[in-house]
Design a protein around this motif. Structure first.
Motif, short mmCIF file in Angstrom:
data_model
loop_
_atom_site.label_atom_id
_atom_site.label_comp_id
_atom_site.label_asym_id
_atom_site.label_seq_id
_atom_site.Cartn_x
_atom_site.Cartn_y
_atom_site.Cartn_z
N VAL A 213 0.72 -1.26 -0.10
CA VAL A 213 -0.13 -0.03 0.22
C VAL A 213 0.94 1.11 0.07
N TRP A 214 1.85 1.16 0.88
CA TRP A 214 2.99 2.40 0.95
C TRP A 214 3.50 2.61 -0.44
N ALA B 167 0.84 4.41 -2.90
CA ALA B 167 0.87 5.78 -2.44
C ALA B 167 1.97 6.59 -2.77
N ILE C 88 2.17 9.82 -5.46
CA ILE C 88 2.77 11.01 -5.05
C ILE C 88 3.86 11.46 -5.92
#
Length: 200
Positions: free
Chosen positions: A64-65, A68, A72
């Protein structure tokens, strides 16, 4: 959420990483530290289960990191974001593979200890270059959120070296140099004030 521009991101991180040796050490240490961070996390908080309408799903917090941060970075600069996603994904796959191998061989404790020491050694190597070559504290001491920009900064620095966005590179480098001059002037003012106050 308002994201910084490419120039703002580079300058905010670049003023802490001006010396070439600092940059080189970060280039070598950063991928290893991402991998070992994922590995250590896998031992404690990585995989979770969630139940939706009776169906149980597993999800990986590290993955998930990865998604994400890739999103970004891609919103700041697409190529940097893509390469960062490749770096993060590669680190995630390697950490998962090493974890499963250690688990299969009943060596999870040794695996955790080795990755933890390896990770700390990476931090120590980077910190030392800041104090020895840049003559200032690492960015994490003043703004911990800047650590999230570290992989993108390293990748962008390599891209700049290879000729990527030459005009933006010149603007970024000029802004970093200006910030460093201001910091040096501030240091001299503080030193002069200290001497007047304590040495006379």
């Amino acid at each position: 959420m308002v994201l910084p521009s490419l120039k703002d991101m580079y300058v905010s991180f670049g003023k802490y990483h001006a010396h070439p040796i600092t940059k080189i050490v970060h280039c070598f240490c950063m991928p290893q530290m991402i991998m070992t961070a994922f590995t250590v996390a896998r031992h404690f908080i990585s995989e979770y289960e969630i139940t939706i309408q009776g169906e149980t799903y597993k999800y990986d917090l590290c993955l998930v990191w990865v998604f994400a941060m890739a999103l970004i970075y891609m919103n700041i600069d697409f190529l940097t974001g893509i390469l960062s996603a490749i770096l993060y994904t590669g680190a995630w796959f390697l950490s998962r593979y090493l974890f499963l191998v250690a688990k299969e061989n009943n060596q999870l404790n040794q695996h955790l200890a080795l990755c933890f020491i390896w990770h700390i050694a990476g931090w120590a190597s980077q910190f030392s270059t800041h104090f020895i070559f840049d003559k200032r504290k690492p960015a994490i001491f003043e703004n911990i959120l800047l650590t999230m920009a570290a992989p993108a900064f390293i990748i962008l620095d390599v891209l700049f070296f290879l000729g990527y966005k030459k005009k933006v590179k010149q603007e970024c480098f000029a802004a970093v140099e200006e910030d460093l001059r201001d910091i040096e002037l501030l240091r001299r003012k503080h030193y002069k004030y200290y001497c007047i106050r304590h040495c006379t």
